[in-house]
Enzyme design. Structure first.
Site, mmCIF file in Angstrom:
data_model
loop_
_atom_site.group_PDB
_atom_site.id
_atom_site.type_symbol
_atom_site.label_atom_id
_atom_site.label_comp_id
_atom_site.label_asym_id
_atom_site.label_seq_id
_atom_site.Cartn_x
_atom_site.Cartn_y
_atom_site.Cartn_z
ATOM 1 C CB VAL A 199 -18.652 4.238 -5.021
ATOM 2 C CG1 VAL A 199 -19.649 4.365 -3.870
ATOM 3 C CG2 VAL A 199 -17.218 4.207 -4.488
ATOM 4 C CG PHE A 200 -23.177 0.039 -4.598
ATOM 5 C CD1 PHE A 200 -24.264 0.243 -3.765
ATOM 6 C CD2 PHE A 200 -22.117 -0.728 -4.126
ATOM 7 C CE1 PHE A 200 -24.307 -0.301 -2.484
ATOM 8 C CE2 PHE A 200 -22.144 -1.281 -2.856
ATOM 9 C CZ PHE A 200 -23.239 -1.062 -2.027
ATOM 10 N N GLY A 246 -19.296 -4.876 -8.894
ATOM 11 C CA GLY A 246 -18.459 -5.613 -9.823
ATOM 12 C C GLY A 246 -17.082 -5.852 -9.242
ATOM 13 C CE1 TYR A 299 -3.356 -2.642 -0.048
ATOM 14 C CE2 TYR A 299 -3.816 -2.245 2.265
ATOM 15 C CZ TYR A 299 -4.090 -2.911 1.088
ATOM 16 O OH TYR A 299 -5.098 -3.850 1.054
ATOM 17 C CB SER A 350 -14.108 -3.339 -2.440
ATOM 18 O OG SER A 350 -12.810 -2.912 -2.784
ATOM 19 N N PRO A 351 -16.457 -2.752 0.426
ATOM 20 C CG PRO A 351 -16.763 -1.907 2.583
ATOM 21 C CD PRO A 351 -15.693 -2.294 1.607
#
Length: 305
Positions: free
Chosen positions: A225-226, A220, A52, A215-216
């Site tokens: 971001v949804f 996909g 990272y 990645s909550p």
């Protein structure tokens, strides 16, 4: 914030953890605010990886918090190893070198949890076992786990390693649910019935391994971001409806959906915004009913058989 036990270890951790992948982008002052805010909220597990920021995220973290023994004992530090120059490497040499590097950057003499980052097709489990034994005996690593691995990969490791594997970090969100889909569409011939990871969710529950959801908020394979995304009106309408009903934000509802699963999944949230983390942390106090959980699942575009 409620606590959970990490796998079958003695570690008590907050239901939500903080992923530090983007901490290298912060100033020392801003990073300190992020960390202190997280701890005040009850977030005590900080998730790192040697790659990272090319290692800088771990450095910024330690410098920002002014790492010392009194600070160290209040937090759970988790890091990952196994990615090297864009390739995968579970060799004994690399694992030991990676841990030493993380210890130096984090300014500590032990890691609470070490995860193997991505499966190495050329893994020799005997080498991994040797590395784990050295790290355990030296006190450099106290607990071990994996990331993005399926049950047979884990079983292969368990044949050789002496240490318990307490966690598996896997991608999971309301809009990325293959490990849940396959369990609902048993003996069907639709796409959702395809078992892509050998019942990893059920395997984890049987073997007392904590699933850590990375990645909550993504849909996909890390496509974006949804939450608040106009491309997904139905799921966002349901998120907003429940957010207003529960008195929290839509992001908190997205996390509460993960927490509602009886597997005691721990979301790894990567926000570097203190106010956003405050809002998200309220998910720990949200009680979704079974109907509300399924309504969100259906609003995400899924169908029940």
């Amino acid at each position: 914030m409620k606590n959970i036990r990490l796998g079958n270890s003695s570690l008590e951790v907050g239901e939500i953890s903080l992923g530090c992948m983007r901490m290298d982008q912060l100033s020392k002052t801003d990073a300190e605010e992020v960390i202190q805010n997280a701890m005040e909220l009850g977030v005590n597990l900080f998730d790192h990886a040697d790659i990272y920021g090319g290692g800088k995220s771990e450095e910024v973290f330690a410098d920002a918090i002014g790492m010392n023994s009194s600070v160290r004992e209040k937090m759970i530090l988790q890091t990952k190893a196994g990615i090297r120059d864009g390739l995968f490497d579970f060799s004994k040499e690399h694992i030991l070198e990676s841990v030493d590097g993380s210890l130096k950057r984090l300014k500590t003499d032990y890691i609470d949890v070490l995860l193997l980052h991505r499966p190495d097709a050329l893994m020799e489990p005997e080498e991994v076992a040797e590395a784990f034994t050295v790290l355990k005996k030296s006190g450099k690593v106290r607990n071990f786990g994996v990331s993005n691995q399926n049950p047979m990969q884990i079983e292969l490791l368990k044949k050789y390693v002496n240490e318990d594997l307490i966690a598996n970090q896997l991608q999971l969100s309301l809009m990325h649910t293959p490990m849940i889909d396959a369990g609902l569409n048993v003996n069907m011939q639709n796409d959702a019935s395809i078992n892509r990871d050998s019942a990893i969710l059920e395997y984890s529950r049987i073997n007392d391994m904590t699933v850590q959801a990375w990645s909550p908020f993504q849909y996909g394979m890390i496509k974006g971001v949804f939450v608040g995304n106009n491309d997904f009106p139905e799921v966002n309408a349901k998120l907003q409806e429940l957010a207003e009903k529960k008195g929290v934000t839509d992001s908190a509802i997205a996390i509460a959906w993960i927490l509602r699963h009886p597997a005691k999944i721990q979301p790894v949230v990567g926000t570097m915004n203190p106010d956003r983390l405050k809002d998200i942390s309220k998910a720990s106090d949200v009680e979704l009913t079974k109907r509300e959980w399924y309504e969100l699942y259906l609003a995400a575009g899924n169908k029940l058989p």
